[in-house]
Design a protein around this motif. Structure first.
Motif, PDB file in Angstrom:
ATOM      1  N   ILE A   1       0.846  -1.198   0.000  1.00 35.17           N
ATOM      2  CA  ILE A   1       0.000   0.000   0.000  1.00 35.17           C
ATOM      3  C   ILE A   1       0.884   1.252   0.000  1.00 35.17           C
ATOM      4  CG2 ILE A   1      -1.684   1.345   1.327  1.00 35.17           C
ATOM      5  CD1 ILE A   1      -2.804  -1.334   2.364  1.00 35.17           C
ATOM      6  N   VAL A   2       1.902   1.240   0.840  1.00 33.07           N
ATOM      7  CA  VAL A   2       2.825   2.372   0.911  1.00 33.07           C
ATOM      8  C   VAL A   2       3.561   2.528  -0.419  1.00 33.07           C
ATOM      9  CG1 VAL A   2       4.861   3.303   2.076  1.00 33.07           C
ATOM     10  CG2 VAL A   2       3.098   2.107   3.405  1.00 33.07           C
TER      11      VAL A   2
ATOM     12  N   ASN B   1       2.625   1.588  -3.422  1.00 30.09           N
ATOM     13  CA  ASN B   1       1.702   2.073  -4.454  1.00 30.09           C
ATOM     14  C   ASN B   1       1.445   3.575  -4.309  1.00 30.09           C
ATOM     15  OD1 ASN B   1       1.474  -0.412  -5.667  1.00 30.09           O
ATOM     16  ND2 ASN B   1      -0.394  -0.976  -4.590  1.00 30.09           N
ATOM     17  N   GLN B   2       1.302   4.048  -3.077  1.00 28.71           N
ATOM     18  CA  GLN B   2       1.072   5.477  -2.864  1.00 28.71           C
ATOM     19  C   GLN B   2       2.293   6.298  -3.288  1.00 28.71           C
ATOM     20  OE1 GLN B   2      -1.780   7.051  -1.952  1.00 28.71           O
ATOM     21  NE2 GLN B   2      -2.692   5.027  -2.197  1.00 28.71           N
TER      22      GLN B   2
ATOM     23  N   GLU C   1       2.386   6.347  -7.115  1.00 25.83           N
ATOM     24  CA  GLU C   1       1.374   7.262  -7.655  1.00 25.83           C
ATOM     25  C   GLU C   1       1.803   8.717  -7.479  1.00 25.83           C
ATOM     26  OE1 GLU C   1      -1.295   6.555  -9.555  1.00 25.83           O
ATOM     27  OE2 GLU C   1      -0.468   4.537  -9.463  1.00 25.83           O
ATOM     28  N   ALA C   2       2.373   9.039  -6.326  1.00 28.19           N
ATOM     29  CA  ALA C   2       2.842  10.410  -6.090  1.00 28.19           C
ATOM     30  C   ALA C   2       3.964  10.763  -7.060  1.00 28.19           C
ATOM     31  CB  ALA C   2       3.313  10.560  -4.651  1.00 28.19           C
TER      32      ALA C   2
END
Length: 77
Positions: free
Chosen positions: A19-20, A22-23, A26-27
């Motif tokens: 999750i981290v 992927n974030q 994306e950023a």
């Protein structure tokens, strides 16, 4: 949030790594999409560069001359 990685004595909450990741990805995608490269390079004329190079050549020659004199003095008995 998931406490599956937490110790019973530790009250920290952890996130699943994917999750981290992927974030962050994306950023970075957003940042790169909006990023503009500045191709304008400051124009430094050759004469300025040559003056700087000549200055360092003179300095280095003087330094070498001083070292050679020191060496010559150290060899005289």
């Amino acid at each position: 949030m998931d406490k599956s990685f937490s110790d019973s004595k530790c009250d920290n909450v952890s996130f699943k790594l994917y999750i981290v990741e992927n974030q962050i990805i994306e950023a970075l995608k957003i940042w790169l999409k909006n990023y503009k490269v500045n191709y304008k390079v400051k124009d430094i004329s050759n004469t300025e560069n040559n003056k700087l190079i000549e200055k360092y050549i003179v300095f280095t020659k003087k330094e070498l001359e001083n070292k050679m004199l020191s060496l010559a003095k150290s060899m005289t008995f």
